[in-house]
Design a protein around this motif. Structure first.
Motif, PDB file in Angstrom:
ATOM      1  N   ASP A  25      -7.563  13.325  -8.193  1.00  0.00           N
ATOM      2  CA  ASP A  25      -8.697  12.598  -7.611  1.00  0.00           C
ATOM      3  C   ASP A  25      -8.874  11.237  -8.280  1.00  0.00           C
ATOM      4  N   THR A  26      -8.694  11.195  -9.592  1.00  0.00           N
ATOM      5  CA  THR A  26      -8.826   9.928 -10.306  1.00  0.00           C
ATOM      6  C   THR A  26      -7.752   8.938  -9.864  1.00  0.00           C
ATOM      7  N   ALA A  27      -6.529   9.443  -9.694  1.00  0.00           N
ATOM      8  CA  ALA A  27      -5.439   8.578  -9.239  1.00  0.00           C
ATOM      9  C   ALA A  27      -5.704   8.075  -7.823  1.00  0.00           C
ATOM     10  N   TRP A  28      -6.231   8.952  -6.965  1.00  0.00           N
ATOM     11  CA  TRP A  28      -6.544   8.537  -5.600  1.00  0.00           C
ATOM     12  C   TRP A  28      -7.592   7.431  -5.610  1.00  0.00           C
ATOM     13  N   ALA A  83       4.235   5.906  -5.188  1.00  0.00           N
ATOM     14  CA  ALA A  83       4.445   5.950  -6.636  1.00  0.00           C
ATOM     15  C   ALA A  83       3.370   6.778  -7.324  1.00  0.00           C
ATOM     16  N   ALA A  84       2.128   6.557  -6.951  1.00  0.00           N
ATOM     17  CA  ALA A  84       1.030   7.286  -7.594  1.00  0.00           C
ATOM     18  C   ALA A  84       1.056   8.764  -7.225  1.00  0.00           C
ATOM     19  N   GLY A  85       1.272   9.053  -5.945  1.00  0.00           N
ATOM     20  CA  GLY A  85       1.252  10.444  -5.505  1.00  0.00           C
ATOM     21  C   GLY A  85       2.349  11.272  -6.130  1.00  0.00           C
ATOM     22  N   THR A  86       3.564  10.751  -6.132  1.00  0.00           N
ATOM     23  CA  THR A  86       4.681  11.489  -6.719  1.00  0.00           C
ATOM     24  C   THR A  86       4.542  11.569  -8.232  1.00  0.00           C
ATOM     25  N   GLY A  87       4.072  10.482  -8.847  1.00  0.00           N
ATOM     26  CA  GLY A  87       3.864  10.498 -10.292  1.00  0.00           C
ATOM     27  C   GLY A  87       2.826  11.512 -10.721  1.00  0.00           C
ATOM     28  N   VAL A  88       1.745  11.614  -9.964  1.00  0.00           N
ATOM     29  CA  VAL A  88       0.698  12.590 -10.272  1.00  0.00           C
ATOM     30  C   VAL A  88       1.250  14.010 -10.215  1.00  0.00           C
ATOM     31  N   VAL A  89       1.993  14.318  -9.150  1.00  0.00           N
ATOM     32  CA  VAL A  89       2.517  15.680  -8.999  1.00  0.00           C
ATOM     33  C   VAL A  89       3.494  16.013 -10.121  1.00  0.00           C
ATOM     34  N   LEU A  90       4.410  15.097 -10.424  1.00  0.00           N
ATOM     35  CA  LEU A  90       5.384  15.362 -11.488  1.00  0.00           C
ATOM     36  C   LEU A  90       4.694  15.534 -12.835  1.00  0.00           C
ATOM     37  N   THR A  91       3.616  14.781 -13.061  1.00  0.00           N
ATOM     38  CA  THR A  91       2.853  14.939 -14.308  1.00  0.00           C
ATOM     39  C   THR A  91       2.182  16.304 -14.358  1.00  0.00           C
ATOM     40  N   ALA A 143      -8.162   5.293  -7.921  1.00  0.00           N
ATOM     41  CA  ALA A 143      -7.546   4.062  -8.423  1.00  0.00           C
ATOM     42  C   ALA A 143      -6.709   3.394  -7.328  1.00  0.00           C
ATOM     43  N   VAL A 144      -5.987   4.198  -6.566  1.00  0.00           N
ATOM     44  CA  VAL A 144      -5.198   3.649  -5.460  1.00  0.00           C
ATOM     45  C   VAL A 144      -6.118   3.011  -4.425  1.00  0.00           C
ATOM     46  N   CYS A 145      -7.198   3.700  -4.086  1.00  0.00           N
ATOM     47  CA  CYS A 145      -8.147   3.162  -3.101  1.00  0.00           C
ATOM     48  C   CYS A 145      -8.730   1.830  -3.563  1.00  0.00           C
ATOM     49  N   ALA A 148       0.829  -1.207   0.000  1.00  0.00           N
ATOM     50  CA  ALA A 148       0.000   0.000   0.000  1.00  0.00           C
ATOM     51  C   ALA A 148       0.861   1.253   0.000  1.00  0.00           C
ATOM     52  N   ILE A 149       1.905   1.256   0.816  1.00  0.00           N
ATOM     53  CA  ILE A 149       2.808   2.408   0.893  1.00  0.00           C
ATOM     54  C   ILE A 149       3.473   2.650  -0.460  1.00  0.00           C
ATOM     55  N   GLU A 150       3.956   1.581  -1.082  1.00  0.00           N
ATOM     56  CA  GLU A 150       4.616   1.711  -2.382  1.00  0.00           C
ATOM     57  C   GLU A 150       3.667   2.273  -3.439  1.00  0.00           C
ATOM     58  N   LEU A 151       2.436   1.802  -3.442  1.00  0.00           N
ATOM     59  CA  LEU A 151       1.461   2.288  -4.428  1.00  0.00           C
ATOM     60  C   LEU A 151       1.126   3.762  -4.197  1.00  0.00           C
TER      61      LEU A 151
END
Length: 240
Positions: free
Chosen positions: A178-181, A155-163, A183-185, A149-152
């Motif tokens: 919000d869409t990425a969140w 990865a998603a949070g940092t990837g979203v911001v950099l994008t 998907a993570v959930c 869960a931590i890895e996901l």
């Protein structure tokens, strides 16, 4: 009468140079952060920077360390949210908001080599995320291992911001975070509509979160059980 403390003067000068470098980074970008420009803006001689930081890379490392410390200071204490999932969501929103408010600093924080101090600050931030994820696991809401869960989330949070910070500010996709969140959930959380723990993976993760309370077992037995529970959770994820 004693004179001024040289160490205090050194610390003040160091802090001033870090602040000036961070301001130049934020307003003019990384190319503007040179030893000459920072020294000029701070009103010191360039050799002062070399004496305190070694070189420009050392100065930027100090800026990264300061950035992680500021990021950590903005996080709200773990356990202040009645709903642990809501606490996790608040952490996500802070992460995205910090990145969008400090794009150049965020990019540097996540792409540059870190000093020992920077790694310590980053680890402290990761520790807050670990604590939040653990609370979710204890509540029976996690369907994957805490580590997964931590890895996901990272990865998603940092990837979203950099994008998002690579997109022109006026053209940023306001729905991406919000869409990425969501998907993570969907990947890490159990169904919130039921109060019961469903499936062997969620049961294994929830029991793993309570291992420290199983005092009837020895430390070695708890470690062995933890390994078995992780394997159960991971095997169910692979099947899914």
């Amino acid at each position: 009468m004693t004179g001024p403390d040289p160490a205090s003067s050194r610390d003040r000068t160091r802090a001033q140079l870090v602040d000036v470098a961070a301001e130049l980074l934020a307003t003019e970008g990384p190319d503007a952060v040179t030893t000459r420009s920072v020294a000029l803006a701070a009103g010191v001689q360039a050799p002062t920077i070399y004496r305190l930081f070694g070189d420009k890379s050392g100065l930027l490392d100090a800026v990264v360390e300061h950035g992680f410390a500021s990021y950590l200071a903005a996080k709200h204490p773990v356990g202040t949210d009645a709903d642990p999932v809501q606490g996790l969501r608040r952490g996500w929103e802070l992460h995205v908001g910090f990145g969008l408010a400090n794009p150049e600093l965020f990019r540097l924080m996540h792409t540059a080599l870190r000093t020992a101090g920077g790694r310590t600050a980053a680890a402290a931030g990761a520790g807050v995320l670990q604590a939040r994820v653990h609370r979710v696991a204890v509540a029976g809401r996690l369907r994957v291992t805490e580590r997964r869960a931590i890895e996901l989330i990272q990865a998603a949070g940092t990837g979203v911001v950099l994008t998002l910070i690579d997109q022109p500010e006026g053209e940023r996709d306001g729905t991406l975070a919000d869409t990425a969140w969501e998907a993570v959930c969907a990947a890490i959380l159990t169904d919130a509509s039921t109060a019961t723990i469903t499936g062997p993976a969620a049961a294994a993760v929830t029991l793993h979160a309570a291992l420290s309370d199983l005092t009837a077992l020895t430390a070695a037995e708890r470690a062995l059980l933890g390994d078995w529970l992780d394997r159960i959770a991971e095997s169910q994820r692979v099947k899914g």
